[in-house]
Enzyme design. Structure first.
Site, PDB file in Angstrom:
ATOM      1  N   CYS A 197      -2.142  -9.706   8.001  1.00  0.00           N
ATOM      2  CA  CYS A 197      -2.654  -8.338   7.806  1.00  0.00           C
ATOM      3  C   CYS A 197      -3.925  -8.321   6.960  1.00  0.00           C
ATOM      4  O   CYS A 197      -4.751  -7.421   7.088  1.00  0.00           O
ATOM      5  CB  CYS A 197      -1.637  -7.478   7.066  1.00  0.00           C
ATOM      6  SG  CYS A 197      -0.072  -7.314   7.859  1.00  0.00           S
ATOM      7  N   HIS A 254       4.161  -2.984  12.982  1.00  0.00           N
ATOM      8  CA  HIS A 254       2.945  -3.520  13.629  1.00  0.00           C
ATOM      9  C   HIS A 254       3.352  -4.790  14.370  1.00  0.00           C
ATOM     10  O   HIS A 254       4.176  -5.557  13.866  1.00  0.00           O
ATOM     11  CB  HIS A 254       1.892  -3.924  12.584  1.00  0.00           C
ATOM     12  CG  HIS A 254       0.998  -2.817  12.129  1.00  0.00           C
ATOM     13  ND1 HIS A 254       0.534  -2.719  10.836  1.00  0.00           N
ATOM     14  CD2 HIS A 254       0.452  -1.770  12.797  1.00  0.00           C
ATOM     15  CE1 HIS A 254      -0.251  -1.667  10.724  1.00  0.00           C
ATOM     16  NE2 HIS A 254      -0.317  -1.062  11.906  1.00  0.00           N
TER      17      HIS A 254
HETATM   18  N1  ARG Z   1       0.347  -0.316   4.162  1.00  0.00           N
HETATM   19  C1  ARG Z   1      -0.286  -0.707   5.365  1.00  0.00           C
HETATM   20  C2  ARG Z   1       0.170   0.209   6.501  1.00  0.00           C
HETATM   21  O1  ARG Z   1       1.305   0.619   6.500  1.00  0.00           O
HETATM   22  C3  ARG Z   1       0.021  -2.121   5.697  1.00  0.00           C
HETATM   23  C4  ARG Z   1      -0.714  -2.640   6.879  1.00  0.00           C
HETATM   24  C5  ARG Z   1      -0.316  -4.005   7.293  1.00  0.00           C
HETATM   25  N2  ARG Z   1      -1.150  -4.478   8.314  1.00  0.00           N
HETATM   26  C6  ARG Z   1      -0.753  -5.160   9.377  1.00  0.00           C
HETATM   27  N3  ARG Z   1      -1.621  -5.594  10.205  1.00  0.00           N
HETATM   28  N4  ARG Z   1       0.512  -5.324   9.641  1.00  0.00           N
HETATM   29  O2  ARG Z   1      -0.602   0.540   7.353  1.00  0.00           O
END
Ligand code: ARG
Length: 703
Positions: A264, A168
């Site tokens: 996040c 991300h």
């Molecule tokens: N386990 C989640 C995923 O893989 C974590 C999300 C983390 N969020 C972020 N904005 N980086 O989607």
């Protein structure tokens, strides 16, 4: 001011690592402590609550990642673009987030189905709200960016993520107050790094090292001059403090196990709209057509992989599958890229795979007139080995003199329009050179299933695993072809290095020439020197070829030989004068087989025949390979690559070398016609002569 900042969070009642959808989750399924997670989340909650307003969305059982509210959507003003999760594991969160946004007065936009976008996890406003940095590559599709630009009426800058640990954008990129940026550059491709560097001055870029990045240092919540994050190194803390920010650390280890941290776990829902900022056109799109054995020849995979690997995105608009064994398929694909340069880069590769512009889309290629001899316009199209056609005057015109690494010159003649490949150095002021990649197609022959299978076999050889028996089989096939070519008056060109002589192949090559199998010989100074040394003195670089041992004073032999030939004036004269009586070059002279020896910096002598003007040597090589049906490349990487560069697709090439890397390099022309054989070249030639003898003997007896 602080009061007007709001964040959305979701308490970790149902949080757990239940599945694996990013590398952090691997090995961590059910390994995070619920109690600890709750404590860590509460701490973060209070740190933020002291500085802003926190709204909460009801956690939902069965959706453990809902704590990561950054992925709920992307907010600007009172508008939100709802996330469309890439993984089904998170898609069930969408309705709950949607409900919360609607209940809180937001206008909700939803992307078309199957167009993933993961909200503020992958899209971050610079803190002044002047542009939106949008990530793609893992979770978010590039094609979602234009929707976001339009709906939020904002400038979108697309950044491509290339390290799956930083899947991300918010895991490796954090815009800060006053135009600062905290980020981890290796998470992005080169193009994205340039874009970042163009937009953000060096003194405002805070570069995070890998160890901190892996601790989610970039996954920080910035409220004015405060940055809230997981534990970081003292060095980074100091660098951040030096530019006037206060770091508030709070442990978030339990969330790191799911691949998330401070940022996040929050979604800023107050992002003020700037009235003077408007949408841009963040990506360029083009529609191409592919035709052929798209599935069974793997073209479709290759094309789509090319688009993705080069930073683009695609949508297959149409796919008509050829149902019979020999029928072809047609696909229409929309290709998108975040910049014009990247688009051209992708198109170039797709054209090589045979992609066509939509029929009748363009009447004329773009051309720019040459203003300096020997120099092409900047954006000139670089030609390839494949037969090429260009659109001129609404017609497809075949490009002549096809070769790689040239420019395409378009000309109007009394007979109509023509196009030809021209080397840069041969361009003249006034030539019209094709630029860009529009209005061009390459003709890739649709191979038959049999050809495809055999080409795989050859590639297998090229990979360097050819056993003795396999070498024999290839030799049998090549010998057959050489005989056919000879009998049909075709042309075989041999490119040879001195290894041919060292490995004892000289006598065999000489015989091939004598028997009429070779129509031109290309090499350098060395092959001729060693061949003549062997003919005149029985040694090759001082080694006795009969006994395989160095002879006393042998290292001087080759210079003696060079001297002798220089005295005669040329190799042909040495033959004429009876000085040279056998060998490869002798046979060339006797049988009127033209040869060209291209010089190099390391040449001794050189022989009078060696062409030390490399431009002349290149032209002579090009002249000699014209009309060739088969080119045998025997252990000379340099000359063989030179020849490969001048040869259009369709000419069969056989590359023989003991070094698999050389064979792979030479035979990897992306075309079926090239065969690689990893073996000793002396042995190869000896087998070849034997096999040709076998093939011809019965004819001689019958006569
Ligand atoms: N386990 C989640 C995923 O893989 C974590 C999300 C983390 N969020 C972020 N904005 N980086 O989607």
């Amino acid at each position: 001011m602080m009061d007007s900042i709001r964040f959305l969070m979701c308490s970790p009642d149902h949080y757990d690592v239940d599945y694996v959808i990013n590398p952090w989750m691997e090995g961590n399924v059910h390994k995070s402590s619920q109690d600890k997670a709750v404590i860590q989340w509460e701490q973060l909650y209070h740190i933020i609550k002291d500085r802003a307003i926190v709204d909460l969305v009801e956690p939902q059982k069965g959706w453990p990642d809902m704590v990561f509210t950054a992925n709920a959507g992307l907010v600007l003003g009172t508008t939100v673009v709802l996330s469309r999760f890439f993984h089904k594991e998170r898609q069930g969160e969408e309705p709950y987030f949607k409900e919360w946004f609607e209940a809180n007065g937001f206008t909700v936009y939803e992307l078309p189905k199957d167009l993933p976008f993961e909200g503020a996890g992958d899209a971050l406003f610079d803190r002044e709200g002047r542009c939106l940095w949008a990530g793609y590559g893992f979770r978010t599709e590039l094609d979602s960016h234009p929707y976001i630009a339009k709906w939020l009426d904002t400038e979108v800058l697309s950044l491509r993520l290339v390290d799956e640990r930083f899947y991300h954008l918010d895991t490796c990129f954090c815009p800060l107050t006053d135009g600062y940026l905290l980020y981890y550059p290796p998470a992005f491709d080169a193009y994205s790094n340039h874009l970042i560097e163009r937009r953000i001055p060096a003194e405002k870029r805070i570069i995070v090292e890998e160890a901190d990045a892996a601790n989610f240092a970039c996954n920080a919540v910035n409220i004015n001059r405060i940055i809230i994050m997981n534990k970081i190194s003292d060095d980074l803390k100091k660098r951040i403090a030096d530019v006037g920010f206060e770091v508030v650390e709070t442990p978030l280890t339990e969330f790191l196990k799911a691949g998330g941290a401070a940022k996040c776990l929050t979604l800023r829902v107050t992002e003020p709209r700037q009235d003077d900022v408007h949408a841009n056109d963040p990506i360029e799109s083009r529609i191409i057509q592919l035709e052929g054995h798209l599935l069974d020849a793997g073209i479709m995979n290759k094309a789509l992989d090319t688009v993705i690997n080069s930073g683009g995105s695609f949508k297959v608009l149409n796919f008509n599958l050829g149902v019979e064994r020999q029928s072809t398929s047609v696909a229409e694909v929309r290709v998108s890229a975040p910049s014009h340069e990247m688009m051209e880069e992708i198109m170039m590769q797709l054209i090589d795979l045979g992609a066509l512009p939509r029929p009748q889309e363009l009447c004329d290629v773009n051309t720019v007139v040459v203003t300096q001899d020997g120099v092409a316009p900047d954006d000139f199209y670089v030609s390839t080995i494949y037969p090429t056609e260009v659109r001129v005057n609404c017609e497809w015109v075949k490009v002549n003199n096809q070769r790689m690494d040239g420019a395409i010159v378009v000309e109007e003649t009394p007979q109509g329009f023509t196009a030809r490949c021209t080397l840069l150095r041969d361009l003249k002021v006034g030539d019209r050179v094709m630029v860009g990649v529009e209005g061009i197609r390459t003709i890739r022959q649709a191979e038959s299933r049999e050809q495809r299978n055999s080409s795989q076999e050859f590639t297998f050889m090229g990979a360097g695993v050819s056993s003795e028996r396999r070498v024999e089989l290839v030799v049998e096939q090549i010998a057959w072809e050489m005989r056919q070519i000879r009998d049909q008056g075709g042309k075989v060109v041999v490119v040879a290095g001195p290894v041919v002589i060292h490995t004892g192949g000289g006598q065999h090559l000489a015989k091939l020439i004598r028997d009429g199998y070779v129509d031109a010989l290309l090499g350098g100074n060395a092959i001729a020197v060693h061949d003549i040394e062997q003919s005149m003195m029985g040694t090759s670089l001082g080694v006795d070829m009969q006994r395989g041992v160095p002879v006393r004073g042998g290292h001087r032999h080759h210079l003696k030989v060079i001297n002798a030939i220089r005295r005669c004036g040329s190799i042909a004269k040495a033959v004429e004068q009876g000085l040279l009586t056998k060998g490869v070059l002798y046979e060339c002279v006797k049988n009127h087989v033209p040869f060209c020896l291209a010089g190099s910096i390391r040449d001794d002598g050189p022989l009078p025949d060696t062409e030390m003007d490399l431009i002349k040597a290149q032209s002579e090589y090009a002249r000699l390979i014209q009309g060739a049906d088969l080119i045998l490349m025997l252990s000379s990487m340099l000359h063989s690559i030179g020849v490969g560069n001048m040869t259009p697709a369709g000419v069969k090439m056989v590359c023989v070398d003991i070094n698999p890397a050389v064979v792979t390099k030479l035979s990897d022309r992306g075309s079926v016609e090239s065969v690689g054989v990893v073996t000793d070249v002396g042995l190869f030639l000896s087998l070849m002569v034997q096999q040709l003898d076998k093939l011809t003997r019965p004819y001689i007896i019958n006569l």
